[in-house]
Design an enzyme around this catalytic site. Structure first.
Site, PDB file in Angstrom:
ATOM      1  N   ASP A  19     -27.387   3.440 -26.432  1.00  0.00           N
ATOM      2  CA  ASP A  19     -27.567   2.982 -24.956  1.00  0.00           C
ATOM      3  C   ASP A  19     -29.093   3.368 -25.192  1.00  0.00           C
ATOM      4  O   ASP A  19     -29.471   3.892 -26.025  1.00  0.00           O
ATOM      5  CB  ASP A  19     -27.779   4.235 -23.959  1.00  0.00           C
ATOM      6  CG  ASP A  19     -27.241   4.485 -23.027  1.00  0.00           C
ATOM      7  OD1 ASP A  19     -27.472   2.997 -22.602  1.00  0.00           O
ATOM      8  OD2 ASP A  19     -27.633   5.110 -21.768  1.00  0.00           O
ATOM      9  N   GLU A  36     -21.367   4.537 -15.100  1.00  0.00           N
ATOM     10  CA  GLU A  36     -22.338   5.113 -16.149  1.00  0.00           C
ATOM     11  C   GLU A  36     -23.625   5.745 -14.870  1.00  0.00           C
ATOM     12  O   GLU A  36     -23.820   6.396 -14.709  1.00  0.00           O
ATOM     13  CB  GLU A  36     -23.270   4.964 -17.601  1.00  0.00           C
ATOM     14  CG  GLU A  36     -24.000   5.554 -18.126  1.00  0.00           C
ATOM     15  CD  GLU A  36     -25.446   5.616 -17.724  1.00  0.00           C
ATOM     16  OE1 GLU A  36     -25.707   6.349 -18.082  1.00  0.00           O
ATOM     17  OE2 GLU A  36     -25.788   4.732 -17.310  1.00  0.00           O
TER      18      GLU A  36
HETATM   19 ZN   LIG Z   1     -28.992   2.691 -16.934  1.00  0.00          ZN
END
Ligand SMILES: [Zn+2]
Ligand SMILES: *[C@@H]1O[C@H](CO)[C@@H](O)[C@H](O)[C@H]1NC(C)=O
Ligand SMILES: *[C@@H]1O[C@H](CO)[C@@H](O)[C@H](O)[C@H]1NC(C)=O
Length: 387
Positions: free
Chosen positions: A233, A186
């Site tokens: 997240d 990511e």
């Molecule tokens: Zn990050």
């Protein structure tokens, strides 16, 4: 008449996803992660709190930890790797491997292409810089939450599907599964651009778009099979403020916000200033204003301005997948800093998120009545005496 009724019923069931709330008792009894989330010895979280840059040994070790966890505790989940490679701005032309782990639990005997899935998603790689960066909120803690969640709904799923098979209603009922996506790559290696970021999710969304289920399937591809993509997240710091980003999934956001509200009312939200553990420590025992993680429950349809945060959902959203993005705005203070480590997690907040997201999955999968907490407790105390 009977036949007409059956067709009618299956029509109703195929329109939109059924969803049903959990009872207060169930919300109260959902096991907390306890020692498994200890940042030094915890069997779930501690092994993730290491540098795990894509293509490095730390990354491979964390992936092995996930695989071991599923193989040991959750043998009914189907595990798949999704592998890709790419050069990066810092790899000097070398191909770096990116490995996504996909853990799926579908109803027994379900045909591929007939199951709509709740996808629960977090990335497990960590950022290359600063050197030694841990990324506890980014996203070690979210990964740990998803492992705990899977373990906590597993037995209830078995029981529910067993009961459905016994009643012979599986033909009519909508087929719902759960999928945990632990994504690699990511983070940007240098600085965030369209090509230097989201390596794992870009490759996965693009491959899934082109893998077709058998003709006439309800869902054409594994991408279509995702009913809702819930991305966690930057969770684990105290006092998160998580907006509702998307109008089309605001209904799901509101369902989760309703669970949060109930958990707070029930006095089991540990980070709440009104929680008994916090009240005991305070001289002034007056209740304090109750904050909320999910701040936008009352947001109206006309208030969605289209702003969102770039993250792993983007390649999926671009292909029409419905997204619920659980990320705070503003980001935690520790974001991309050395002190985004285990010591700076707010464990009450981590536990609250875990319970909240687990309850949401339980409601999505309609598991009320299928949890067996007594059995779980017996097992726990048995395991403790064994130790
Ligand atoms: Zn990050
Ligand atoms: C994908 O990567 C995993 C982990 O490195 C490895 O075990 C697996 O064999 C790879 N699969 C393929 C098809 O290359
Ligand atoms: C906490 O205190 C506030 C302020 O009095 C109150 O509005 C809220 O309902 C309380 N929450 C709980 C869970 O007691």
């Amino acid at each position: 008449m009977l036949i007409f009724y059956a067709i009618f019923l299956s029509l109703i069931l195929s329109l939109g996803s059924a969803y049903s709330t959990l009872s207060d008792d169930t919300l109260k009894n959902l096991p907390s992660p306890g020692d498994d989330f200890h940042i030094k010895q915890g069997s779930i979280l501690a092994p993730i709190l290491i540098p795990r840059v894509s293509g490095t040994e730390g990354n491979a070790a964390v992936l092995r930890h996930f695989v071991d966890f599923f193989k040991t505790h959750l043998p009914k989940w189907n595990l798949e790797f999704h592998n890709s490679t790419s050069t990066t701005p810092t790899s000097n032309g070398k191909q770096i491997p990116f490995v996504n782990l996909i853990a799926t639990r579908d109803p027994p005997g379900a045909q591929v292409g007939e199951v709509g899935r709740l996808a629960l998603v977090a990335h497990y790689d960590s950022k290359l810089t600063p050197t030694g960066f841990i990324g506890a909120t980014d996203s070690a803690a979210p990964c740990a939450m998803l492992l705990h969640l899977a373990r906590n709904i597993d037995a209830a799923l078995t029981k529910k599907w067993g009961a459905m098979a016994a009643e012979g209603i599986d033909e009519l009922d909508e087929q719902k599964g759960v999928q945990i996506l632990l994504l690699d790559g990511e983070e940007a290696f240098q600085s965030w651009t369209d090509t230097d970021s989201l390596y794992g999710s870009r490759a996965l969304a693009s491959d899934w778009e082109r893998s077709f289920h058998p003709a006439m399937s309800t869902y054409r591809t594994p991408l279509d099979s995702i009913s809702l993509f819930v991305l966690l997240d930057l969770l684990g710091a105290s006092s998160p403020n998580v907006p509702s980003y998307f109008k089309t999934t605001h209904w799901a956001y509101k369902n989760m916000a309703a669970i949060e509200h109930r958990l707070r009312e029930l006095g089991i939200f540990k980070s709440s200033p009104n929680h008994s553990s916090k009240m005991e420590k305070r001289k002034n025992k007056k209740p304090r204003a109750e904050p909320h993680f999910l701040v936008d429950a009352e947001k109206g349809d006309k208030m969605f301005m289209g702003g969102f945060v770039q993250d792993d959902h983007v390649p999926f959203m671009a292909r029409g997948v419905e997204i619920l993005h659980l990320i705070p705005t503003p980001f935690p203070r520790v974001w991309h800093e050395m002190d985004d480590d285990g010591d700076h997690l707010d464990m009450d907040t981590v536990e609250d998120w875990t319970r909240l997201v687990t309850a949401f999955a339980g409601e999505w999968m309609e598991l009320e009545g299928f949890f067996d907490f007594k059995k779980e407790k017996r097992k726990e105390s048995y395991e403790k005496t064994e130790l």
